[in-house]
Write an enzyme that holds these catalytic residues in place. Structure first.
Site, PDB file in Angstrom:
ATOM      1  CG  HIS A  85     -36.219 -16.197  24.902  1.00 55.08           C
ATOM      2  ND1 HIS A  85     -37.342 -15.420  24.947  1.00 55.08           N
ATOM      3  CD2 HIS A  85     -36.502 -17.292  25.632  1.00 55.08           C
ATOM      4  CE1 HIS A  85     -38.262 -16.022  25.690  1.00 55.08           C
ATOM      5  NE2 HIS A  85     -37.769 -17.164  26.115  1.00 55.08           N
ATOM      6  CB  ALA A 127     -36.193 -40.372  32.418  1.00 57.54           C
ATOM      7  NE  ARG A 148     -24.287 -41.493  23.998  1.00 58.54           N
ATOM      8  CZ  ARG A 148     -24.299 -42.798  24.221  1.00 58.54           C
ATOM      9  NH1 ARG A 148     -24.595 -43.632  23.264  1.00 58.54           N
ATOM     10  NH2 ARG A 148     -23.989 -43.286  25.405  1.00 58.54           N
TER      11      ARG A 148
END
Length: 173
Positions: A85, A127, A148
């Site tokens: 946005h 995760a 990373r």
């Protein structure tokens, strides 16, 4: 009919109710978990053996395009966000390149992939990772916020796995 043996019949019954009757995710061409949301499904390209949204709580915003390769797994509560946005006019979406996810990738639970990110083949996203930049070479494990590289995958093992999966799929197993 395209039923996958690893999915229970109740998954398909709920898919019919939510996608066909209630029209939630109606534009998606494969069965989607009733708690997942796919926005702009016409801008979502998916390769063979990939079913994004079949895990619970997946959110895919494909407004700027999302391309997912073959045999890629999208875990529960993963977010693929192709549009951002405007910081001042938050009702206005900003253009961005599409998200590109390669073949044989695995996106772990709660991972978030942001606009314009490219993940090469055999990229494993841990995760909870927030992927803010690309890893186009693939064959790696990424995690963290921002994500990373934690480890590299053996390319020969990856190639053998790909050949095995293609052969299995060609044999109809």
């Amino acid at each position: 009919m395209g039923l996958r043996p690893e999915m229970p019949l109740s998954f398909y019954a709920l898919d019919v109710l939510f996608r066909r009757v209630l029209r939630q995710n109606a534009g998606v061409r494969w069965a989607v978990h009733h708690t997942s949301t796919i926005r702009s499904p016409h801008r979502l390209q998916v390769g063979q053996g990939s079913y994004p949204g079949d895990s619970p709580g997946v959110y895919i915003n494909a407004d700027n395009g999302v391309i997912i390769g073959r045999f890629t797994n999208v875990g529960p509560q993963v977010g693929l966000i192709s549009a951002n946005h405007d910081p001042v006019q938050n009702a206005r979406r900003l253009p961005a390149p599409p998200i590109r996810i390669g073949n044989f990738c695995w996106l772990g639970m709660g991972a978030v992939i942001l606009p314009g990110v490219e993940l090469g083949d055999f990229t494993v996203v841990g995760a909870g990772a927030v992927v803010t930049h690309s890893f186009p070479a693939g064959h790696c494990v990424v995690a963290g916020n921002p994500a990373r590289i934690l480890n590299y995958l053996n390319q020969d093992e990856c190639d053998a796995q790909a050949r095995s999966e293609y052969e299995r799929h060609a044999a109809g197993k």
